[in-house]
Scaffold this active site. Structure first.
Site, PDB file in Angstrom:
ATOM      1  N   ASP A  37       0.364   0.001  -2.123  1.00  0.00           N
ATOM      2  CA  ASP A  37       1.650  -0.536  -1.649  1.00  0.00           C
ATOM      3  C   ASP A  37       2.534  -0.786  -2.874  1.00  0.00           C
ATOM      4  O   ASP A  37       2.001  -1.092  -3.956  1.00  0.00           O
ATOM      5  CB  ASP A  37       1.434  -1.864  -0.877  1.00  0.00           C
ATOM      6  CG  ASP A  37       2.624  -2.239  -0.005  1.00  0.00           C
ATOM      7  OD1 ASP A  37       2.484  -2.202   1.229  1.00  0.00           O
ATOM      8  OD2 ASP A  37       3.703  -2.558  -0.559  1.00  0.00           O
ATOM      9  N   GLY A  82       7.239   1.464   5.062  1.00  0.00           N
ATOM     10  CA  GLY A  82       8.596   1.642   5.558  1.00  0.00           C
ATOM     11  C   GLY A  82       9.199   0.352   6.021  1.00  0.00           C
ATOM     12  O   GLY A  82       8.537  -0.684   6.032  1.00  0.00           O
ATOM     13  N   GLN A  85      11.682  -1.664  12.524  1.00  0.00           N
ATOM     14  CA  GLN A  85      12.803  -1.811  13.450  1.00  0.00           C
ATOM     15  C   GLN A  85      13.016  -3.315  13.686  1.00  0.00           C
ATOM     16  O   GLN A  85      12.060  -4.047  13.908  1.00  0.00           O
ATOM     17  CB  GLN A  85      12.353  -1.091  14.722  1.00  0.00           C
ATOM     18  CG  GLN A  85      13.089  -1.349  15.959  1.00  0.00           C
ATOM     19  CD  GLN A  85      12.254  -0.875  17.174  1.00  0.00           C
ATOM     20  OE1 GLN A  85      11.119  -0.399  17.051  1.00  0.00           O
ATOM     21  NE2 GLN A  85      12.819  -1.031  18.328  1.00  0.00           N
ATOM     22  N   SER A 104       9.226   9.774  -1.466  1.00  0.00           N
ATOM     23  CA  SER A 104       8.651   9.344  -2.748  1.00  0.00           C
ATOM     24  C   SER A 104       7.130   9.282  -2.658  1.00  0.00           C
ATOM     25  O   SER A 104       6.424   9.670  -3.588  1.00  0.00           O
ATOM     26  CB  SER A 104       9.251   8.003  -3.191  1.00  0.00           C
ATOM     27  OG  SER A 104       8.751   6.965  -2.373  1.00  0.00           O
ATOM     28  N   THR A 122       4.995   5.755  10.292  1.00  0.00           N
ATOM     29  CA  THR A 122       6.304   5.186   9.961  1.00  0.00           C
ATOM     30  C   THR A 122       7.350   5.708  10.947  1.00  0.00           C
ATOM     31  O   THR A 122       7.383   6.894  11.244  1.00  0.00           O
ATOM     32  CB  THR A 122       6.683   5.587   8.518  1.00  0.00           C
ATOM     33  OG1 THR A 122       5.678   5.088   7.643  1.00  0.00           O
ATOM     34  CG2 THR A 122       8.042   5.048   8.116  1.00  0.00           C
ATOM     35  N   HIS A 178       8.647   9.209  20.397  1.00  0.00           N
ATOM     36  CA  HIS A 178       8.146   7.837  20.402  1.00  0.00           C
ATOM     37  C   HIS A 178       9.397   6.966  20.272  1.00  0.00           C
ATOM     38  O   HIS A 178       9.830   6.645  19.165  1.00  0.00           O
ATOM     39  CB  HIS A 178       7.185   7.609  19.233  1.00  0.00           C
ATOM     40  CG  HIS A 178       6.851   6.156  19.019  1.00  0.00           C
ATOM     41  ND1 HIS A 178       6.246   5.377  19.976  1.00  0.00           N
ATOM     42  CD2 HIS A 178       7.063   5.347  17.948  1.00  0.00           C
ATOM     43  CE1 HIS A 178       6.080   4.160  19.504  1.00  0.00           C
ATOM     44  NE2 HIS A 178       6.580   4.101  18.278  1.00  0.00           N
TER      45      HIS A 178
HETATM   46  P1  NAD Z   1       5.979  -4.118   7.017  1.00  0.00           P
HETATM   47  O1  NAD Z   1       7.316  -4.456   6.473  1.00  0.00           O
HETATM   48  O2  NAD Z   1       5.050  -5.219   7.424  1.00  0.00           O
HETATM   49  O3  NAD Z   1       5.182  -3.208   5.986  1.00  0.00           O
HETATM   50  C1  NAD Z   1       5.756  -2.130   5.311  1.00  0.00           C
HETATM   51  C2  NAD Z   1       5.032  -2.027   3.983  1.00  0.00           C
HETATM   52  O4  NAD Z   1       5.483  -0.829   3.320  1.00  0.00           O
HETATM   53  C3  NAD Z   1       5.329  -3.197   3.044  1.00  0.00           C
HETATM   54  O5  NAD Z   1       4.109  -3.787   2.622  1.00  0.00           O
HETATM   55  C4  NAD Z   1       6.081  -2.550   1.898  1.00  0.00           C
HETATM   56  O6  NAD Z   1       5.850  -3.177   0.645  1.00  0.00           O
HETATM   57  C5  NAD Z   1       5.521  -1.146   1.947  1.00  0.00           C
HETATM   58  N1  NAD Z   1       6.329  -0.145   1.249  1.00  0.00           N
HETATM   59  C6  NAD Z   1       7.679   0.000   1.240  1.00  0.00           C
HETATM   60  N2  NAD Z   1       8.019   1.034   0.456  1.00  0.00           N
HETATM   61  C7  NAD Z   1       6.874   1.565  -0.031  1.00  0.00           C
HETATM   62  C8  NAD Z   1       6.570   2.656  -0.888  1.00  0.00           C
HETATM   63  N3  NAD Z   1       7.530   3.422  -1.416  1.00  0.00           N
HETATM   64  N4  NAD Z   1       5.273   2.890  -1.171  1.00  0.00           N
HETATM   65  C9  NAD Z   1       4.288   2.130  -0.657  1.00  0.00           C
HETATM   66  N5  NAD Z   1       4.506   1.083   0.162  1.00  0.00           N
HETATM   67  C10 NAD Z   1       5.791   0.809   0.464  1.00  0.00           C
HETATM   68  O7  NAD Z   1       6.254  -3.138   8.253  1.00  0.00           O
HETATM   69  P2  NAD Z   1       5.225  -2.772   9.427  1.00  0.00           P
HETATM   70  O8  NAD Z   1       5.427  -3.704  10.557  1.00  0.00           O
HETATM   71  O9  NAD Z   1       3.880  -2.579   8.833  1.00  0.00           O
HETATM   72  O10 NAD Z   1       5.824  -1.358   9.903  1.00  0.00           O
HETATM   73  C11 NAD Z   1       5.719  -0.226   9.058  1.00  0.00           C
HETATM   74  C12 NAD Z   1       6.277   1.001   9.763  1.00  0.00           C
HETATM   75  O11 NAD Z   1       5.511   1.278  10.933  1.00  0.00           O
HETATM   76  C13 NAD Z   1       7.722   0.826  10.269  1.00  0.00           C
HETATM   77  O12 NAD Z   1       8.430   2.036  10.076  1.00  0.00           O
HETATM   78  C14 NAD Z   1       7.534   0.546  11.749  1.00  0.00           C
HETATM   79  O13 NAD Z   1       8.665   0.863  12.510  1.00  0.00           O
HETATM   80  C15 NAD Z   1       6.387   1.480  12.029  1.00  0.00           C
HETATM   81  N6  NAD Z   1       5.655   1.248  13.285  1.00  0.00           N
HETATM   82  C16 NAD Z   1       5.263   2.354  13.943  1.00  0.00           C
HETATM   83  C17 NAD Z   1       4.608   2.241  15.149  1.00  0.00           C
HETATM   84  C18 NAD Z   1       4.241   3.500  15.883  1.00  0.00           C
HETATM   85  O14 NAD Z   1       3.788   3.472  17.029  1.00  0.00           O
HETATM   86  N7  NAD Z   1       4.380   4.649  15.266  1.00  0.00           N
HETATM   87  C19 NAD Z   1       4.315   0.965  15.670  1.00  0.00           C
HETATM   88  C20 NAD Z   1       4.700  -0.162  14.948  1.00  0.00           C
HETATM   89  C21 NAD Z   1       5.382   0.001  13.746  1.00  0.00           C
END
Ligand code: NAD
Length: 316
Positions: A37, A82, A85, A104, A122, A178
């Protein structure tokens, strides 16, 4: 790629990444798990916390806070990094920020000799999976998005509650984006092999309107969870672990994932949620459901939503 020891690298250890990590170690799905991360402290904390439960897991996984050079020997790199939302945003509005983040990560992973399978969750997941495929240069079979897996799990859960049947005894799929344009393929839902429309048509208890309401509730489910607790993560964490198991154990299991359509359902060059056979090679085959006209039209609209959003971004 593989060293004979199953290794998964998770890029992004936020709510989704850490829930996925917990599901993996708890179920003993992978032998090695690497957490990466940009927030190093967060990844380190998650590793410590996961390791403190090691004594209790199904089988012990080796978990560490690593780097992208650990991807060379990885079987799967899962991108969960990422921005999420918020309750005012749709999944599509996070697209630009997340495309940059994912570019990246993918560039870094590929620069370190990765030759396995990308699994992406993501959001907007169909678009970010297509971006991952494009940026990585890997074959389409080896770039998979979580797609409508979570929506389908919600659908089967709600149908199970309605019919008082174990969701595992119901087959049915949400297809397409989705997101808001997703399509419930109701004409294909079956309980114990019996088509649900036959059940509704011969019953006083079950109504078509109720089933239509369930599809609406599935579509709105994420928004409601986000409103109540900020974000969704347990369901997707478990779902990602399910896809991972199907890959690592070469299961040939049918799961709804985001896969690249190559003529299936009448579309080309677009990632979207469809049932597919998943094994050690990734997507072995896309299953083409026999959709009725209304469902096919809705899928066409869903594909249009995805295409118009990703067009300027990926210069397709
Ligand atoms: P979060 O903010 O809790 O976690 C995101 C993590 O990504 C953070 O720890 C951040 O430091 C890290 N990050 C950011 N840029 C980075 C990089 N360049 N390299 C490595 N790590 C990096 O968010 P979350 O709740 O875990 O959600 C993450 C993603 O998952 C979002 O896009 C969300 O919409 C998506 N999501 C998808 C589904 C699905 O069904 N596909 C369901 C829920 C959430």
């Amino acid at each position: 790629m593989t060293t004979g020891v199953n290794r998964v690298v998770i890029a992004g250890t936020g709510f989704v990444g850490s829930s996925y990590a917990y599901a993996l170690v708890n179920q003993g799905i992978t032998e090695e798990l690497v957490l990466v991360d940009v927030n190093q402290e967060k990844a380190e904390g998650e590793v410590m916390d996961l390791n403190h439960g090691r004594f209790f897991y199904e089988s012990p996984s080796k978990v560490w806070n690593g780097h992208y050079h650990d991807c060379k020997e990885a079987d799967i790199v899962c991108i969960t990094a990422g921005v999420s939302q918020t309750d005012e945003e749709t999944r599509l509005s996070a697209v630009e920020k997340n495309t940059e983040i994912v570019k990246s990560i993918v560039d870094d992973v590929m620069a370190h000799g990765f030759n396995g399978i990308f699994l992406v969750s993501t959001n907007p997941v169909d678009i970010i999976t297509q971006a991952t495929w494009k940026f990585s240069g890997l074959p389409k079979e080896r770039v998979i998005g979580s797609g409508t897996l979570l929506d389908t799990a919600r659908y089967l859960h709600m149908l199970g509650e309605y019919f008082t049947v174990d969701p595992k005894s119901i087959s049915g799929y949400i297809v397409g984006e989705h997101g808001d344009s997703q399509v419930a393929a109701l004409s294909n839902v079956a309980i114990g092999g019996k088509n649900v429309m036959d059940i509704v048509n011969t019953s006083d208890k079950y109504k078509l309107k109720d089933l239509e309401d369930i599809a609406v509730n599935v579509r709105n489910a994420a928004d409601i969870v986000i409103e109540k607790k900020g974000s969704t993560y347990y369901g997707i964490g478990a779902g990602l672990a399910r896809i991972t198991k199907a890959i690592l154990k070469n299961e040939n299991t049918v799961l709804p994932v985001s896969a690249l359509l190559d003529g299936e359902y009448g579309f080309h060059d677009i990632y979207t949620g469809v049932p597919a056979i998943i094994n050690r090679q990734g997507v072995k085959e896309i299953i083409e459901l026999d959709l009725n006209k209304e469902e096919q039209d809705k899928l066409t609209s869903s594909i249009e939503v995805l295409r118009s959003t990703m067009k300027p971004l990926l210069k397709l």
